[in-house]
Motif scaffolding. Structure first.
Motif, PDB file in Angstrom:
ATOM      1  N   ASP A 198       0.836  -1.214   0.000  1.00 20.21           N
ATOM      2  CA  ASP A 198       0.000   0.000   0.000  1.00 20.21           C
ATOM      3  C   ASP A 198       0.868   1.259   0.000  1.00 20.21           C
ATOM      4  O   ASP A 198       2.106   1.189   0.092  1.00 20.21           O
ATOM      5  CB  ASP A 198      -1.015  -0.016   1.158  1.00 20.21           C
ATOM      6  CG  ASP A 198      -0.363   0.047   2.540  1.00 20.21           C
ATOM      7  OD1 ASP A 198       0.772   0.555   2.659  1.00 20.21           O
ATOM      8  OD2 ASP A 198      -1.001  -0.397   3.512  1.00 20.21           O
ATOM      9  N   ALA A 199       0.193   2.405  -0.082  1.00 20.22           N
ATOM     10  CA  ALA A 199       0.913   3.672  -0.256  1.00 20.22           C
ATOM     11  C   ALA A 199       1.785   3.995   0.959  1.00 20.22           C
ATOM     12  O   ALA A 199       2.922   4.467   0.821  1.00 20.22           O
ATOM     13  CB  ALA A 199      -0.083   4.803  -0.517  1.00 20.22           C
ATOM     14  N   VAL A 247       5.564  -4.565  -8.431  1.00 22.91           N
ATOM     15  CA  VAL A 247       4.524  -5.603  -8.422  1.00 22.91           C
ATOM     16  C   VAL A 247       3.152  -4.962  -8.213  1.00 22.91           C
ATOM     17  O   VAL A 247       2.940  -4.242  -7.238  1.00 22.91           O
ATOM     18  CB  VAL A 247       4.807  -6.611  -7.289  1.00 22.91           C
ATOM     19  CG1 VAL A 247       3.642  -7.575  -7.123  1.00 22.91           C
ATOM     20  CG2 VAL A 247       6.107  -7.354  -7.544  1.00 22.91           C
ATOM     21  N   MET A 248       2.248  -5.230  -9.104  1.00 22.44           N
ATOM     22  CA  MET A 248       0.885  -4.677  -8.992  1.00 22.44           C
ATOM     23  C   MET A 248      -0.177  -5.760  -9.011  1.00 22.44           C
ATOM     24  O   MET A 248      -1.115  -5.748  -8.228  1.00 22.44           O
ATOM     25  CB  MET A 248       0.624  -3.674 -10.128  1.00 22.44           C
ATOM     26  CG  MET A 248       1.510  -2.437 -10.054  1.00 22.44           C
ATOM     27  SD  MET A 248       1.229  -1.293 -11.416  1.00 22.44           S
ATOM     28  CE  MET A 248       2.552  -0.110 -11.134  1.00 22.44           C
ATOM     29  N   VAL A 249      -0.026  -6.713  -9.940  1.00 21.31           N
ATOM     30  CA  VAL A 249      -1.045  -7.752 -10.118  1.00 21.31           C
ATOM     31  C   VAL A 249      -0.329  -9.096 -10.250  1.00 21.31           C
ATOM     32  O   VAL A 249       0.697  -9.186 -10.929  1.00 21.31           O
ATOM     33  CB  VAL A 249      -1.887  -7.475 -11.393  1.00 21.31           C
ATOM     34  CG1 VAL A 249      -2.879  -8.601 -11.650  1.00 21.31           C
ATOM     35  CG2 VAL A 249      -2.622  -6.142 -11.279  1.00 21.31           C
ATOM     36  N   ALA A 250      -0.854 -10.150  -9.589  1.00 22.94           N
ATOM     37  CA  ALA A 250      -0.237 -11.474  -9.681  1.00 22.94           C
ATOM     38  C   ALA A 250      -0.539 -12.122 -11.032  1.00 22.94           C
ATOM     39  O   ALA A 250      -1.450 -11.693 -11.740  1.00 22.94           O
ATOM     40  CB  ALA A 250      -0.754 -12.368  -8.556  1.00 22.94           C
ATOM     41  N   THR A 251       0.234 -13.161 -11.356  1.00 27.34           N
ATOM     42  CA  THR A 251      -0.014 -13.936 -12.579  1.00 27.34           C
ATOM     43  C   THR A 251      -1.474 -14.365 -12.652  1.00 27.34           C
ATOM     44  O   THR A 251      -2.076 -14.410 -13.728  1.00 27.34           O
ATOM     45  CB  THR A 251       0.844 -15.226 -12.571  1.00 27.34           C
ATOM     46  OG1 THR A 251       2.180 -14.874 -12.285  1.00 27.34           O
ATOM     47  CG2 THR A 251       0.781 -15.952 -13.890  1.00 27.34           C
ATOM     48  N   SER A 252      -2.045 -14.679 -11.500  1.00 31.69           N
ATOM     49  CA  SER A 252      -3.425 -15.152 -11.430  1.00 31.69           C
ATOM     50  C   SER A 252      -4.434 -14.052 -11.742  1.00 31.69           C
ATOM     51  O   SER A 252      -5.631 -14.325 -11.874  1.00 31.69           O
ATOM     52  CB  SER A 252      -3.683 -15.677 -10.018  1.00 31.69           C
ATOM     53  OG  SER A 252      -3.344 -14.670  -9.077  1.00 31.69           O
ATOM     54  N   PRO A 271      -4.374   0.675  -5.260  1.00 27.36           N
ATOM     55  CA  PRO A 271      -4.230   1.612  -6.401  1.00 27.36           C
ATOM     56  C   PRO A 271      -3.521   2.919  -6.031  1.00 27.36           C
ATOM     57  O   PRO A 271      -2.758   3.457  -6.821  1.00 27.36           O
ATOM     58  CB  PRO A 271      -5.678   1.869  -6.829  1.00 27.36           C
ATOM     59  CG  PRO A 271      -6.435   0.654  -6.372  1.00 27.36           C
ATOM     60  CD  PRO A 271      -5.757   0.172  -5.125  1.00 27.36           C
ATOM     61  N   ASP A 272      -3.742   3.411  -4.784  1.00 29.38           N
ATOM     62  CA  ASP A 272      -3.115   4.698  -4.440  1.00 29.38           C
ATOM     63  C   ASP A 272      -1.604   4.581  -4.242  1.00 29.38           C
ATOM     64  O   ASP A 272      -0.908   5.588  -4.092  1.00 29.38           O
ATOM     65  CB  ASP A 272      -3.779   5.329  -3.203  1.00 29.38           C
ATOM     66  CG  ASP A 272      -3.610   4.475  -1.943  1.00 29.38           C
ATOM     67  OD1 ASP A 272      -3.170   3.306  -2.057  1.00 29.38           O
ATOM     68  OD2 ASP A 272      -3.925   4.983  -0.844  1.00 29.38           O
ATOM     69  N   LEU A 283       4.947   4.669  -6.043  1.00 36.32           N
ATOM     70  CA  LEU A 283       6.007   3.922  -6.739  1.00 36.32           C
ATOM     71  C   LEU A 283       6.655   4.820  -7.792  1.00 36.32           C
ATOM     72  O   LEU A 283       7.885   4.891  -7.903  1.00 36.32           O
ATOM     73  CB  LEU A 283       5.428   2.684  -7.445  1.00 36.32           C
ATOM     74  CG  LEU A 283       4.976   1.494  -6.611  1.00 36.32           C
ATOM     75  CD1 LEU A 283       4.759   0.277  -7.500  1.00 36.32           C
ATOM     76  CD2 LEU A 283       6.002   1.142  -5.557  1.00 36.32           C
ATOM     77  N   ARG A 284       5.808   5.482  -8.574  1.00 40.47           N
ATOM     78  CA  ARG A 284       6.327   6.288  -9.688  1.00 40.47           C
ATOM     79  C   ARG A 284       7.099   7.506  -9.172  1.00 40.47           C
ATOM     80  O   ARG A 284       8.208   7.788  -9.626  1.00 40.47           O
ATOM     81  CB  ARG A 284       5.154   6.746 -10.567  1.00 40.47           C
ATOM     82  CG  ARG A 284       5.591   7.500 -11.821  1.00 40.47           C
ATOM     83  CD  ARG A 284       4.397   8.094 -12.545  1.00 40.47           C
ATOM     84  NE  ARG A 284       3.678   9.009 -11.664  1.00 40.47           N
ATOM     85  CZ  ARG A 284       2.363   8.950 -11.437  1.00 40.47           C
ATOM     86  NH1 ARG A 284       1.620   8.047 -12.022  1.00 40.47           N
ATOM     87  NH2 ARG A 284       1.786   9.825 -10.615  1.00 40.47           N
TER      88      ARG A 284
END
Ligand SMILES: Nc1ncnc2c1ncn2[C@@H]1O[C@H](COP(=O)(O)OP(=O)(O)OP(=O)(O)O)[C@@H](O)[C@H]1O
Ligand SMILES: Cc1ncc(COP(=O)(O)O)c(N)n1
Length: 391
Positions: free
Chosen positions: A143-144, A171-176, A183-184, A189-190
């Motif tokens: 999280d943020a 890392v944002m979304v797993a392979t699954s 999202p925040d 990260l950026r």
């Protein structure tokens, strides 16, 4: 609050009592009341000779000390478990700071539980006060608040004169398909972590989120996005192409000096350096790669900033065991960097290791063997130990 070096390196929780009721107790062993938490370990420590008065220096050939800051995957294919296996397989000594727990298997993620940000801070402060890490891999930040905490700890570390290599796997979304990052946290990260990283390793959807554009549809667009990521302040950008449907799995690396292109003045990291000093006070021994021969095509292009871009291709391995490939690659980059003369050779060696782990992956039968009946539709792990297994 994030105080590397503050309180003499001691950590006092700022957020009330934790689950075991020790949060308000200063846990520095020497100051602890003799009646509190006495154990065989404490007794042995007190009886030990005063060996800690001389400065501790690592001998030549000491393993790379690599830290992963990431989440836990109980199935062992991704997250902190994959990172530590990768460090060990490549001869490193692994440390780990946990940012979150997941309930996860090869078939998906059922729950994500963030570690409180002040506990992440306490882990980092406590570790950095005692252990010089040569290289850091950042994975799931959850999280943020945690992402901000990690960024603050890295800034504090630099202010204290320590400059370990930093690899950010956003890392944002797993392979699954399950979300692993609030999202925040994307903006943190950026804006905060990316400029502190030497190398960022997004997959195609993650690169698109960081840049605010549509995901790249082919190698040329991926190369362009790798270059565009550099403009956000990161040293080198590796846009991974595992999600493209091509016969080879092609990643694009952009940065100064890549592909033989002579970099401009921006040697390009948030730390203001790209090489050499690991900041941990030692140089490295005992790392190796498997030699699976990832090949590279120098795209021969130079952007106005003097960046080169190279396409790193490896044969696409026909396996369902692709869970954790991103974690494995970024950890391999981190642990291999100190022994290599620049990011490009380190990334090539890391991709060789990953390709070997993918080629051996089907020897592992991890998912689909539990208590749930029915056809297995998961993604199993790669074989991190493929080159060294003795059992
Ligand atoms: N089947 C495969 N064969 C060979 N290389 C692969 C394969 N799948 C992925 N890779 C490689 O694995 C690395 C990770 O790629 P990917 O684009 O899948 O990242 P990711 O989505 O972050 O990974 P993951 O989510 O699976 O951990 C890249 O180097 C990519 O080229
Ligand atoms: C704790 C944790 N960190 C990272 C990943 C990403 O790995 P993958 O995309 O292969 O699922 C994950 N699944 N779990």
């Amino acid at each position: 609050m994030n105080g590397f070096g503050r309180d003499g390196g001691r950590v006092v929780s700022g957020s009330g009592r934790d689950a075991v009721g020790l949060a308000d107790v200063e846990q520095t062993p020497r100051l602890r009341s003799p009646d509190v938490g006495r154990s065989a370990v404490a007794t042995r420590a007190e009886a030990a000779p005063l060996a800690d008065v001389a400065p501790r220096v690592r001998p030549p050939g000491h393993p790379v000390v690599a830290l992963t800051i990431a989440g836990s995957d109980p199935s062992g294919g991704a997250g902190i478990q994959a990172d530590l296996k990768t460090f060990a397989a490549l001869g490193g000594y692994g440390c780990a700071v946990l940012t979150g727990l997941t309930a996860q298997s090869t078939t998906g993620v059922t729950r994500v539980h963030p570690v409180p940000a002040d506990m992440v801070s306490a882990q980092l402060d406590t570790l950095f006060a005692d252990v010089a890490v040569d290289t850091i891999k950042i994975g799931m930040t959850t999280d943020a608040a945690i992402a901000r905490t990690v960024a603050a700890a890295l800034r504090d570390l630099r202010a204290a004169g320590r400059t370990p290599f930093v690899v950010l796997d956003p890392v944002m979304v797993a392979t699954s398909g399950d979300r692993l990052l609030a999202p925040d946290a994307e903006a943190v990260l950026r804006d905060e972590l990316l400029p502190l990283a030497d190398l960022v390793t997004p997959n195609l959807p993650e690169a698109a989120v960081l840049l605010g554009v549509e995901p790249a549809r082919d190698g040329r667009e991926a190369a362009d996005q790798a270059r565009a990521l550099r403009a956000l302040g990161v040293g080198y950008a590796l846009v991974k192409g595992g999600h493209l449907d091509s016969a080879e799995s092609v990643d694009h690396l952009a940065g100064p000096g890549v592909g033989g292109v002579c970099g401009g003045g921006n040697g390009g990291t948030g730390a203001g350096r790209d090489n050499g000093d690991s900041g941990g006070g030692n140089r490295v021994g005992g790392v190796g790669t498997t030699g699976n021969g990832a090949v590279g095509d120098d795209l021969g292009e130079v952007s106005p900033g003097g960046d080169g871009v190279v396409a790193l291709a490896a044969p696409r391995v026909p396996t369902r065991n692709t869970h954790g490939t991103g974690c494995t690659l970024s950890s391999a980059c981190a642990v291999l960097r100190p022994a290599h003369d620049g990011w490009e050779p380190a990334v090539r060696a890391a991709k060789d290791y990953l390709t070997g782990a993918l080629q051996a992956a089907d020897s592992l039968v991890i998912g689909g063997t539990g208590t749930t009946s029915g056809r297995w539709q998961g993604h199993g792990p790669v074989d991190h130990a493929h080159a060294t297994r003795r059992t």
